[in-house]
Write a protein that holds these residues in place. Structure first.
Motif, PDB file in Angstrom:
ATOM      1  N   UNK A   1      10.748  45.818 -61.391  1.00  0.00           N
ATOM      2  CA  UNK A   1      10.805  44.840 -60.313  1.00  0.00           C
ATOM      3  C   UNK A   1       9.586  43.959 -60.257  1.00  0.00           C
ATOM      4  N   UNK A   2       8.903  43.783 -61.395  1.00  0.00           N
ATOM      5  CA  UNK A   2       7.640  43.052 -61.429  1.00  0.00           C
ATOM      6  C   UNK A   2       7.695  41.779 -62.267  1.00  0.00           C
ATOM      7  N   UNK A   3       8.877  41.372 -62.723  1.00  0.00           N
ATOM      8  CA  UNK A   3       8.963  40.157 -63.531  1.00  0.00           C
ATOM      9  C   UNK A   3       8.885  38.941 -62.611  1.00  0.00           C
TER      10      UNK A   3
ATOM     11  N   UNK B   1       8.828  41.867 -71.042  1.00  0.00           N
ATOM     12  CA  UNK B   1       9.493  41.277 -69.875  1.00  0.00           C
ATOM     13  C   UNK B   1      10.617  42.172 -69.367  1.00  0.00           C
ATOM     14  N   UNK B   2      11.357  42.788 -70.283  1.00  0.00           N
ATOM     15  CA  UNK B   2      12.424  43.696 -69.870  1.00  0.00           C
ATOM     16  C   UNK B   2      11.873  44.865 -69.056  1.00  0.00           C
TER      17      UNK B   2
ATOM     18  N   UNK C   1      16.749  34.778 -58.183  1.00  0.00           N
ATOM     19  CA  UNK C   1      17.448  35.359 -59.329  1.00  0.00           C
ATOM     20  C   UNK C   1      17.142  34.641 -60.638  1.00  0.00           C
ATOM     21  N   UNK C   2      16.363  33.563 -60.569  1.00  0.00           N
ATOM     22  CA  UNK C   2      16.101  32.782 -61.773  1.00  0.00           C
ATOM     23  C   UNK C   2      15.329  33.561 -62.827  1.00  0.00           C
ATOM     24  N   UNK C   3      14.447  34.473 -62.396  1.00  0.00           N
ATOM     25  CA  UNK C   3      13.657  35.230 -63.373  1.00  0.00           C
ATOM     26  C   UNK C   3      14.570  36.061 -64.273  1.00  0.00           C
ATOM     27  N   UNK C   4      15.529  36.788 -63.676  1.00  0.00           N
ATOM     28  CA  UNK C   4      16.434  37.596 -64.491  1.00  0.00           C
ATOM     29  C   UNK C   4      17.369  36.711 -65.308  1.00  0.00           C
ATOM     30  N   UNK C   5      17.795  35.585 -64.739  1.00  0.00           N
ATOM     31  CA  UNK C   5      18.658  34.666 -65.474  1.00  0.00           C
ATOM     32  C   UNK C   5      17.956  34.175 -66.735  1.00  0.00           C
ATOM     33  N   UNK C   6      16.694  33.819 -66.605  1.00  0.00           N
ATOM     34  CA  UNK C   6      15.941  33.329 -67.762  1.00  0.00           C
ATOM     35  C   UNK C   6      15.629  34.449 -68.736  1.00  0.00           C
ATOM     36  N   UNK C   7      15.421  35.647 -68.223  1.00  0.00           N
ATOM     37  CA  UNK C   7      15.240  36.796 -69.111  1.00  0.00           C
ATOM     38  C   UNK C   7      16.502  37.051 -69.918  1.00  0.00           C
TER      39      UNK C   7
END
Length: 380
Positions: free
Chosen positions: A309-311, A302-303, A238-244
């Motif tokens: 589902x590719x970030x 990035x959004x 979940x870190x990718x979405x958290x950082x986004x």
């Protein structure tokens, strides 16, 4: 200007959010004095459907499979001048764990409360000796029949002082593998769970940050989130979405600062002329506008990758690094154009300037982001 990533539905949502935030703005000084928004904020946000956008309709949510609505919430908070990091913790950071890893029984038990604001969410991962190094977590969970006995301490926990459902990362006490973490949902009121001091920060004063302690807290096995020993994988996924989420907030903060500064210099007179007429003012704001446009392109890219589902973690690190560093540069240049007034708390630019500093620290510092990016380049 309408951005191409947003549909008419997103913009209609933006209008309703903007009206809601405008009503909240007069309350912000009270939030700062209290160190957190009141429970009425959570109830109002829940009533408008802002807390459970991705929660299935059967559990009282919006049932929308899109993070772009979350981005709108964040952008509008910065437009209004509201520091609503606690809201993002609830919707962007904690919610995916419940949506992706909770059992059907757990979803039925917790999601309706999270959607209405009856329950506020927090993620308890950071410890005094373990920040970005998740494998160094020392909080332990020992299995005892149909319960886990939880012991340890957490710090720098956003929403920690007011959360009702806390996802706690703990090491399996019986395992020699320090990476064998599990996620347990601790509910407010469980014996042995204590909220420590509410930490005093230089910025983000309207949202709480707390220390937590767990002394032989008996957590039912029914509160295990996902599978035992898979906590490390869940946290990193979940870190990718958290950082986004942080990048979206930083980018929106830079946009808001530029707009407020343009308004200020267009009305402020210095030596008989508008501040906006000076060449230095024009150069500084032109530079900020150019950087902001570049940042917006990266954030929007990035959004959209996240929507597909590719970030991946590397691109998320890049966008967080760029947007948070951009926020710092823009806020510094904009505050300078306010002169001495920029140093006064009554001017929103001063609050935004101090608030910006945390973005380069939490969810992985800028240095951690650079390490992730460097590894992707084959640098060891």
């Amino acid at each position: 200007m309408k951005r191409s990533i947003y549909s008419d539905e997103h913009e209609a949502f933006r209008d309703s959010v903007r009206r809601f935030y405008a009503e909240l703005l007069p309350e912000q000084d009270d939030w700062i004095a209290a160190g957190a928004p009141p429970r009425s904020f959570w109830a109002s946000a829940g009533k408008l459907g802002l807390l459970g956008i991705q929660i299935p309709e059967e559990f009282g949510g919006g049932g929308v499979d899109s993070f772009l609505f979350n981005a709108v919430l964040t952008e509008e908070a910065q437009h209004a001048g509201l520091a609503l990091g606690g809201l993002r913790v609830h919707t962007d950071i904690c919610m995916p764990y419940y949506l992706h890893h909770a059992s059907d029984e757990q979803k039925a038990r917790w999601l309706p409360q999270l959607a209405t604001g009856e329950a506020v969410a927090a993620l308890a991962m950071t410890e005094p000796g373990a920040g970005s190094d998740v494998r160094s977590i020392t909080t332990t969970a020992r299995r005892d029949g149909d319960q886990y006995i939880l012991n340890g301490a957490k710090t720098f926990i956003s929403n920690g002082a007011n959360a009702d459902l806390l996802i706690v990362a703990a090491r399996q006490a019986e395992s020699a593998d320090r990476g064998a973490l599990s996620l347990l949902v601790v509910e407010r009121g469980m014996p042995g769970f204590e909220t420590g001091r509410q930490l005093k920060k230089i910025g983000l004063k309207g949202q709480d940050l707390a220390e937590l302690s767990f002394a032989d807290v008996r957590v039912p096995v029914a509160n295990l989130l996902g599978e035992e020993g898979q906590g490390f994988a869940y946290l990193t996924s979940n870190l990718a979405q958290e950082r986004l989420s942080i990048a979206v907030n930083s980018q929106a903060a830079a946009v808001a600062a530029l707009n407020r500064t343009i308004e200020y210099v267009s009305n402020r007179k210095v030596f008989g002329s508008k501040l906006s007429s000076f060449q230095n003012t024009k150069f500084e704001l032109a530079a900020c506008a150019t950087e902001i446009e570049a940042g917006q392109a990266l954030v929007d890219q990035a959004l959209m990758a996240n929507e597909r589902g590719e970030l991946d973690p590397v691109d998320a690190a890049k966008v967080k690094l760029f947007a948070t560093e951009l926020q710092g540069r823009v806020l510094d240049r904009c505050l300078q154009l306010f002169g001495g007034y920029g140093f006064m708390e009554e001017y929103p630019i001063s609050r935004a300037y101090v608030d910006a500093r945390a973005a380069r620290l939490y969810a992985g510092s800028s240095e951690i982001m650079k390490i992730i990016i460097a590894k992707s380049l084959g640098l060891r």
